[in-house]
Design a protein around this motif. Structure first.
Motif, PDB file in Angstrom:
ATOM      1  N   HIS A  69      19.723  17.061   5.836  1.00 18.05           N
ATOM      2  CA  HIS A  69      20.190  16.745   7.192  1.00 18.05           C
ATOM      3  C   HIS A  69      21.649  16.319   7.186  1.00 18.05           C
ATOM      4  O   HIS A  69      22.452  16.769   8.025  1.00 18.05           O
ATOM      5  CB  HIS A  69      19.319  15.625   7.787  1.00 18.05           C
ATOM      6  N   PHE A  70      22.022  15.448   6.232  1.00 13.85           N
ATOM      7  CA  PHE A  70      23.394  14.955   6.175  1.00 13.85           C
ATOM      8  C   PHE A  70      24.351  16.003   5.603  1.00 13.85           C
ATOM      9  O   PHE A  70      25.536  16.017   5.938  1.00 13.85           O
ATOM     10  CB  PHE A  70      23.457  13.672   5.358  1.00 13.85           C
ATOM     11  N   PRO A 100       0.829  -1.208   0.000  1.00 13.60           N
ATOM     12  CA  PRO A 100       0.000   0.000   0.000  1.00 13.60           C
ATOM     13  C   PRO A 100       0.859   1.253   0.000  1.00 13.60           C
ATOM     14  O   PRO A 100       1.940   1.287   0.592  1.00 13.60           O
ATOM     15  CB  PRO A 100      -0.789  -0.129   1.306  1.00 13.60           C
ATOM     16  N   GLY A 101       0.369   2.286  -0.695  1.00 14.05           N
ATOM     17  CA  GLY A 101       1.094   3.548  -0.733  1.00 14.05           C
ATOM     18  C   GLY A 101       1.333   4.014  -2.155  1.00 14.05           C
ATOM     19  O   GLY A 101       0.953   3.328  -3.130  1.00 14.05           O
ATOM     20  N   PRO A 102       1.973   5.152  -2.315  1.00 10.69           N
ATOM     21  CA  PRO A 102       2.217   5.696  -3.658  1.00 10.69           C
ATOM     22  C   PRO A 102       3.266   4.888  -4.412  1.00 10.69           C
ATOM     23  O   PRO A 102       4.076   4.181  -3.820  1.00 10.69           O
ATOM     24  CB  PRO A 102       2.713   7.114  -3.381  1.00 10.69           C
ATOM     25  N   VAL A 103       3.252   5.015  -5.736  1.00 11.18           N
ATOM     26  CA  VAL A 103       4.244   4.345  -6.584  1.00 11.18           C
ATOM     27  C   VAL A 103       5.605   5.010  -6.446  1.00 11.18           C
ATOM     28  O   VAL A 103       6.632   4.340  -6.321  1.00 11.18           O
ATOM     29  CB  VAL A 103       3.793   4.357  -8.061  1.00 11.18           C
ATOM     30  N   PHE A 104       5.594   6.345  -6.442  1.00 11.93           N
ATOM     31  CA  PHE A 104       6.860   7.088  -6.407  1.00 11.93           C
ATOM     32  C   PHE A 104       7.170   7.569  -5.002  1.00 11.93           C
ATOM     33  O   PHE A 104       6.277   7.917  -4.219  1.00 11.93           O
ATOM     34  CB  PHE A 104       6.802   8.287  -7.350  1.00 11.93           C
ATOM     35  N   TYR A 105       8.453   7.589  -4.713  1.00 11.06           N
ATOM     36  CA  TYR A 105       8.947   8.114  -3.436  1.00 11.06           C
ATOM     37  C   TYR A 105       9.635   9.436  -3.721  1.00 11.06           C
ATOM     38  O   TYR A 105      10.533   9.526  -4.566  1.00 11.06           O
ATOM     39  CB  TYR A 105       9.931   7.118  -2.824  1.00 11.06           C
ATOM     40  N   ARG A 106       9.182  10.483  -3.061  1.00  9.85           N
ATOM     41  CA  ARG A 106       9.744  11.820  -3.265  1.00  9.85           C
ATOM     42  C   ARG A 106      10.552  12.198  -2.040  1.00  9.85           C
ATOM     43  O   ARG A 106      10.099  12.029  -0.906  1.00  9.85           O
ATOM     44  CB  ARG A 106       8.633  12.842  -3.501  1.00  9.85           C
ATOM     45  N   GLN A 107      11.739  12.731  -2.301  1.00  9.09           N
ATOM     46  CA  GLN A 107      12.613  13.097  -1.189  1.00  9.09           C
ATOM     47  C   GLN A 107      13.388  14.359  -1.546  1.00  9.09           C
ATOM     48  O   GLN A 107      13.861  14.507  -2.675  1.00  9.09           O
ATOM     49  CB  GLN A 107      13.582  11.957  -0.887  1.00  9.09           C
ATOM     50  N   GLU A 108      13.517  15.258  -0.606  1.00  3.09           N
ATOM     51  CA  GLU A 108      14.267  16.494  -0.829  1.00  3.09           C
ATOM     52  C   GLU A 108      15.759  16.208  -0.766  1.00  3.09           C
ATOM     53  O   GLU A 108      16.240  15.554   0.161  1.00  3.09           O
ATOM     54  CB  GLU A 108      13.889  17.539   0.222  1.00  3.09           C
ATOM     55  N   ARG A 109      16.477  16.662  -1.776  1.00  2.00           N
ATOM     56  CA  ARG A 109      17.926  16.496  -1.835  1.00  2.00           C
ATOM     57  C   ARG A 109      18.568  17.845  -2.146  1.00  2.00           C
ATOM     58  O   ARG A 109      17.924  18.772  -2.638  1.00  2.00           O
ATOM     59  CB  ARG A 109      18.325  15.484  -2.907  1.00  2.00           C
ATOM     60  N   VAL A 110      19.887  17.938  -1.888  1.00  3.55           N
ATOM     61  CA  VAL A 110      20.639  19.165  -2.144  1.00  3.55           C
ATOM     62  C   VAL A 110      21.421  18.991  -3.435  1.00  3.55           C
ATOM     63  O   VAL A 110      22.142  18.005  -3.609  1.00  3.55           O
ATOM     64  CB  VAL A 110      21.600  19.480  -0.970  1.00  3.55           C
TER      65      VAL A 110
END
Length: 476
Positions: A389-390, A307-317
């Motif tokens: 964060h990293f 269950p959940g969305p197909v795509f994973y979105r994540q903020e990157r620099v």
């Protein structure tokens, strides 16, 4: 001796380049007009005349691209890239020359084949020459003799590197200084202190003197340079700040004063940026079109198995420390706690879905990043983008970490093909990223793409083999 040999070698290179060009023209003509039954075409003599007129220009073009310089401090891939550029310039000259001499019937196919054959022939010829020189130097011939003046950590590192690479043909005769060589270099003879330079040169003839001085010893440099000039010996300076210099430092002159750029980046050049961006657009477009059936199948698997969305979105620099949204196929269970923004996933991460584990293994989860490349957030090749964060964490802990943001981040990179991917040493990754940034060429990008494709095929075969092994064990 080395200087005299280099002049002879340069003359041989010019001659061999001319022979390669002549052979390439004959072969190109033969390939185009062998058993040709079409209409009128120029005879081989017309192409001979054109090439004879262009050979002096070819020699100058090759010289301008540094292709008649010593092989000692230049890698083969770098030289191959320069051969391609030089031959493109030479092809342009041939076309202009043909226009000026009104040879309007020149076959474009002949000229195109000539370019390909001349480039391949020149690369092969230089590769074979390198192999021959490497064997000679391994046997103690064609060596370049160095005298090291000053002894410190930089001098020791320099000696270790040139001695370890036998193909360079470098030999350390002795050193002048107060320090003692470390482990593995105890065989280097000490010929005195800094004040003994003139006495040493009076009785010996090294090919080059390398100054490795501490800051407090620099006031003596002027006098020691005069001594080298007095005895006609070439000298080089390994600056005390060399650990902060790029692999290929560039200098500019401002009002007669030389300034060394401490961080030269090839992608600062507008033409290089256009070339890299053009390749990114072409590869990402082709990838999105050709891989669309596979991406649809992966999207369906992700949607149907968890269950959940197909795509994973994540903020990157990314470039210039600007943040962007990076897309991946979701390979884990949905995490509403926000922990995915402050922690790396690991190979044994319990959050991974069964399908996600396979996608990660084959790197198929990263296919949506082709859209990031097309948009301009990323490049096909470059340092991997990191979570904000990293970035804040590593900028304080890892020297020169933030320099990775001087170029667009990539789907793959030099660090990844060298094995530094996932939860591995961040220091080694940054070292690889900085090397890539400072040594970028279009040819290097193509090499990394090929290495990435090869690694993906290997991972797929390994996974398939493991699956067969499990089936076999169940059958038994």
């Amino acid at each position: 001796m080395i200087k005299a040999n280099q002049k002879i070698f340069n003359g041989v290179l010019v001659l061999l380049d001319a022979v390669v060009c002549a052979a390439a023209m004959v072969c190109a003509y033969a390939l185009r007009f062998w058993n040709y039954e079409g209409g009128f075409h120029l005879g081989l003599d017309s192409y001979w005349r054109l090439l004879a007129a262009a050979l002096p220009a070819y020699a100058l073009i090759y010289r301008a691209f540094g292709l008649h310089d010593s092989f000692r401090c230049k890698g083969f891939l770098v030289e191959a890239g320069k051969i391609i550029q030089a031959n493109l310039a030479g092809l342009a000259f041939l076309l202009v020359l043909g226009f000026l001499t009104r040879e309007v019937e020149l076959s474009r196919m002949v000229l195109g084949l000539f370019f390909l054959l001349a480039t391949a022939g020149s690369c092969l010829m230089r590769y074979l020459l390198r192999r021959a020189l490497r064997r000679m130097r391994a046997r103690g011939r064609n060596l370049k003799h160095f005298l090291i003046v000053g002894w410190n950590d930089m001098a020791e590192e320099f000696c270790r590197r040139v001695i370890s690479n036998k193909s360079l043909g470098c030999y350390i005769d002795a050193y002048l200084g107060e320090g003692l060589p470390g482990e593995g270099l105890s065989f280097l003879p000490r010929a005195g202190g800094l004040g003994d330079l003139e006495g040493y040169l009076a009785g010996h003839t090294p090919d080059q003197v390398v100054f490795c001085l501490e800051y407090e010893e620099y006031p003596r440099l002027g006098r020691m340079l005069e001594v080298c000039e007095k005895y006609g010996v070439k000298s080089s300076l390994l600056p005390a700040c060399s650990r902060y210099l790029p692999a290929r430092p560039r200098a500019q002159v401002v009002q007669g004063m030389p300034l060394i750029n401490l961080r030269h980046i090839p992608l600062d050049d507008a033409l290089n940026r256009v070339l890299k961006r053009g390749v990114d657009i072409a590869v990402s477009l082709a990838g999105l079109v050709l891989l669309s059936p596979l991406m649809l199948a992966v999207a369906a698997l992700v949607k149907l198995t968890s269950p959940g969305p197909v795509f994973y979105r994540q903020e990157r620099v990314g470039l210039c420390r600007r943040t962007f949204t990076m897309y991946k196929f979701r390979s884990m269970a949905v995490d509403t706690s926000g922990g995915d923004q402050t922690a790396w996933s690991r190979a044994a991460d319990s959050r991974r879905t069964p399908v996600g584990a396979v996608l990660r293994k084959l790197s198929l989860d990263e296919l949506p990043q082709l859209w990031n490349v097309l948009r301009g957030d990323m490049s096909i090749v470059g340092p991997r983008p990191e979570l904000p964060h990293f970035v804040e964490k590593f900028r304080e802990e890892v020297p020169m970490y933030m320099l990775k943001h001087l170029v667009r981040p990539g789907i793959t990179g030099w660090a990844q093909v060298k094995g530094w991917r996932g939860d591995t040493s961040i220091v080694e990754r940054i070292r690889c990223d900085l090397w890539y940034i400072e040594n970028w060429t279009l040819l290097l990008d193509l090499k990394i793409m090929a290495m990435t494709a090869f690694a993906m095929v290997n991972r797929r075969e390994t996974l398939a083999g493991a699956g067969k092994g499990r089936e076999g064990s169940r059958a038994r």
